[in-house]
Scaffold this active site. Structure first.
Site, PDB file in Angstrom:
ATOM      1  N   GLY A   1       0.820  -1.204   0.000  1.00 15.06           N
ATOM      2  CA  GLY A   1       0.000   0.000   0.000  1.00 15.06           C
ATOM      3  C   GLY A   1       0.850   1.247   0.000  1.00 15.06           C
ATOM      4  O   GLY A   1       1.971   1.255  -0.523  1.00 15.06           O
TER       5      GLY A   1
ATOM      6  N   GLU B   1       5.747  -3.589   0.310  1.00  9.12           N
ATOM      7  CA  GLU B   1       5.679  -3.371  -1.143  1.00  9.12           C
ATOM      8  C   GLU B   1       4.830  -2.120  -1.286  1.00  9.12           C
ATOM      9  O   GLU B   1       3.611  -2.194  -1.423  1.00  9.12           O
ATOM     10  CB  GLU B   1       5.059  -4.592  -1.834  1.00  9.12           C
ATOM     11  CG  GLU B   1       5.294  -4.636  -3.335  1.00  9.12           C
ATOM     12  CD  GLU B   1       4.161  -4.017  -4.130  1.00  9.12           C
ATOM     13  OE1 GLU B   1       4.240  -2.787  -4.383  1.00  9.12           O
ATOM     14  OE2 GLU B   1       3.230  -4.731  -4.500  1.00  9.12           O
TER      15      GLU B   1
ATOM     16  N   SER C   1       3.166   4.531   0.951  1.00  8.92           N
ATOM     17  CA  SER C   1       4.430   4.704   1.681  1.00  8.92           C
ATOM     18  C   SER C   1       4.198   5.299   3.056  1.00  8.92           C
ATOM     19  O   SER C   1       4.904   4.967   4.020  1.00  8.92           O
ATOM     20  CB  SER C   1       5.375   5.609   0.888  1.00  8.92           C
ATOM     21  OG  SER C   1       5.744   5.009  -0.329  1.00  8.92           O
TER      22      SER C   1
ATOM     23  N   CYS D   1       0.173  -0.308  -8.839  1.00 11.81           N
ATOM     24  CA  CYS D   1       1.393   0.224  -8.226  1.00 11.81           C
ATOM     25  C   CYS D   1       2.541   0.221  -9.225  1.00 11.81           C
ATOM     26  O   CYS D   1       3.564   0.864  -8.991  1.00 11.81           O
ATOM     27  CB  CYS D   1       1.760  -0.569  -6.976  1.00 11.81           C
ATOM     28  SG  CYS D   1       1.837  -2.348  -7.220  1.00 11.81           S
TER      29      CYS D   1
ATOM     30  N   VAL E   1       1.603   4.918   5.170  1.00  8.20           N
ATOM     31  CA  VAL E   1       1.173   3.889   6.113  1.00  8.20           C
ATOM     32  C   VAL E   1       2.308   2.889   6.353  1.00  8.20           C
ATOM     33  O   VAL E   1       2.517   2.422   7.477  1.00  8.20           O
ATOM     34  CB  VAL E   1      -0.089   3.170   5.599  1.00  8.20           C
ATOM     35  CG1 VAL E   1      -0.508   2.042   6.547  1.00  8.20           C
ATOM     36  CG2 VAL E   1      -1.231   4.164   5.436  1.00  8.20           C
TER      37      VAL E   1
END
Length: 554
Positions: free
Chosen positions: A281, A300, A283, A335, A285
């Site tokens: 998810g 990731e 960066s 992503c 968090v």
């Protein structure tokens, strides 16, 4: 039925049985045409909302409070999710706490479970290969994370092939050990892959089947007990997939599945204290989790992914098509989506931009080749475009307008595929850099060009980036490839004329590089890196030398 489902096939309800090497599967249970399913995809609506439950300690459970998910295409409430609040986390904490640090299995404990998971993978792969089942998951993905039928089917296909890859003996091969001769007779050192035991994994909305299944199965293969949390907007997909896995032999107590908000999940992680947490998810968090969990994470996270077109211009139509796919397939909500395109001056002289625009213009809401943006509103995207256009020399190449004639709720974005040109010499400036390299998780990209002597400037721009997920160097010029690859770090980099930024097939590693917390997905190497640690057992059995005596103190 939602008219957009017409782009997929509607599953037949005719009962039949499927025989295979794995036994006979009944496809006629209850009113549903698929034995594990608790819903019919085309019937999910405001009048017949689907329900998503939690799984803990081997039992499916509801919740005192239900969160309502709206249809991203028309705003109609159509899914009810049993969300756990902070008061309800204790059963999940207890479940993880019951798993020992040495896991549910390891090379010395219950090794039969390696074989069991090979069998489960084989059966699940077979189920996903059935047209009725693959169509079911493809259309279910479309309902909650709208993308074209082919893009959604790609998730199912990659997942099915991954499960095939880890059928039979392949799971136990993940735990392959090695031995090194010792210093004397009877001594040998053995390296083993060891589970962490209680673990957690948190996955996003954009790939509601592929990412959670590949990571979940990797965790299970290595002997861990995972707690899975998927974005509630799409968690119905994993609700149904877990039921498929149970149908294929997965012990119901091996996996816990929770629906909650981020605050509740954070509290659960702090109380349950899993030995390792995988997060896919944002960066922001990711960095918070890394601090809260004292570094026991694999990440990731976001990717501002770049593509460089080298000096050799060829196959212009093909390169344009790949650029369109990389930037705008799944409405740019990958992503690995192409965030910025650097064109060598030789490419800037061609009609490449016009061809990319023509391809982008073909995309339409009717077949979901462009659709709702689930994390950025239309207004936020337009504001970002306006800010970029204040940079000297910048210009709107195409797009930059909201989609028309739709019923997408305002909480989501709805914008035409967009590209903004920014001069390369402006991008590198400190007052512009953060703005230009801000990731917009939608159908949006930056395009720029560079002269031969400006390649070092381009490489400086790449060096300053903090997220190094995917990249492409589109060139068959060997010297150019060596220069760019040697001075960049992206974990999944495609090099050559057919290079792309998107696409994570089951046969290659997908993950970031340049960060010790970086996670991988898809391959044996990724599974071993993320879901196991190294344990060394030194056997020292003797015999002692003849006439051994206690030596002097040292």
């Amino acid at each position: 039925m939602n008219k957009l489902l017409a782009c997929g096939k509607i599953a037949s309800r005719a009962p039949h049985r499927v025989s295979s090497l794995f036994g006979s599967f009944s496809i006629s249970r209850s009113v549903h045409s698929i034995p594990f399913a608790t819903l019919e995809v085309e019937e999910i609506s405001g009048s017949q909302p689907a329900e998503v439950h939690n799984l803990v300690q081997g039992k499916w459970t509801g919740s005192p409070s239900w969160n309502t998910i709206v249809d991203p295409l028309n705003g109609e409430p159509f899914i009810k999710v049993a969300e756990i609040d902070e008061k309800g986390i204790q059963p999940f904490v207890e479940s993880l706490s019951r798993c020992p640090k040495h896991g549910l299995h390891n090379p010395f404990k219950d090794p039969e479970r390696y074989l069991m998971y090979g069998d489960i993978s084989a059966k699940a792969a077979h189920m996903l290969s059935l047209p009725k089942v693959s169509d079911f998951f493809t259309r279910l993905i479309q309902r909650v994370s709208p993308k074209s039928y082919q893009q959604a089917f790609g998730e199912v296909y990659v997942t099915q092939k991954f499960l095939e890859n880890f059928s039979g003996d392949q799971v136990r091969f993940l735990a392959r050990s090695f031995a090194v001769p010792g210093n004397h007779l009877g001594q040998q050192s053995h390296g083993f892959r060891w589970p962490y035991g209680p673990v957690a994994l948190i996955t996003p909305f954009n790939f509601p089947l592929e990412i959670p299944v590949l990571q979940l199965m990797g965790a299970l293969y290595m002997g861990n007990k995972p707690l899975l949390k998927v974005d509630s907007k799409v968690s119905i997909v994993m609700d149904q997939l877990l039921r498929l896995l149970h149908y294929c032999g997965l012990p119901e107590g091996d996996v816990d599945f929770i629906n909650s908000d981020g605050k509740t999940m954070n509290k659960l992680l702090l109380e349950a204290n899993p030995r390792m947490t995988l997060f896919t998810g944002s960066s922001r968090v990711a960095d918070k989790l890394a601090a809260d969990l004292k570094g026991r994470v694999k990440l990731e996270d976001a990717g501002f992914d770049w593509k460089i077109l080298g000096p050799d211009v060829q196959e212009e139509d093909y390169v344009a098509w790949v650029c369109d796919q990389d930037a705008y397939a799944c409405s740019g909500q990958k992503c690995s989506a192409q965030s910025i395109l650097f064109m060598h001056e030789n490419w800037a002289k061609t009609s490449l931009i016009t061809k990319i625009q023509d391809l982008a213009d073909r995309r339409k809401l009717e077949d979901l080749t462009v659709g709702p943006v689930l994390t950025v509103t239309t207004g936020a995207i337009l504001e970002h475009i306006n800010q970029l256009l204040q940079i000297p020399g910048s210009k709107l190449l195409f797009g930059g307008e909201p989609l028309e004639n739709h019923s997408i709720p305002q909480i989501y974005g709805a914008i035409k595929p967009t590209a903004v040109y920014v001069p390369v010499e402006e991008i590198v400036k400190d007052n512009n850099y953060d703005l230009v390299t801000k990731e917009i998780f939608g159908p949006f990209q930056i395009i720029t060009d560079y002269k031969k002597e400006q390649l070092p400037l381009v490489l400086d721009i790449l060096e300053k980036m903090h997220a190094h997920l995917t990249a492409a160097v589109v060139s068959n010029d060997a010297h150019f490839l060596q220069e760019v690859i040697g001075k960049t770090v992206n974990g999944t980099t495609y090099a050559g004329l057919r290079g792309r930024t998107t696409g994570a097939p089951q046969n290659h590693w997908f993950g970031p590089a340049g960060d010790p917390r970086g996670a991988g997905i898809g391959t044996p190497e990724a599974i071993k890196l993320v879901w196991s640690c190294h344990r060394e057992i030194i056997y020292d059995l003797g015999p002692l030398p003849k006439h051994w005596e206690i030596p002097p103190s040292t």
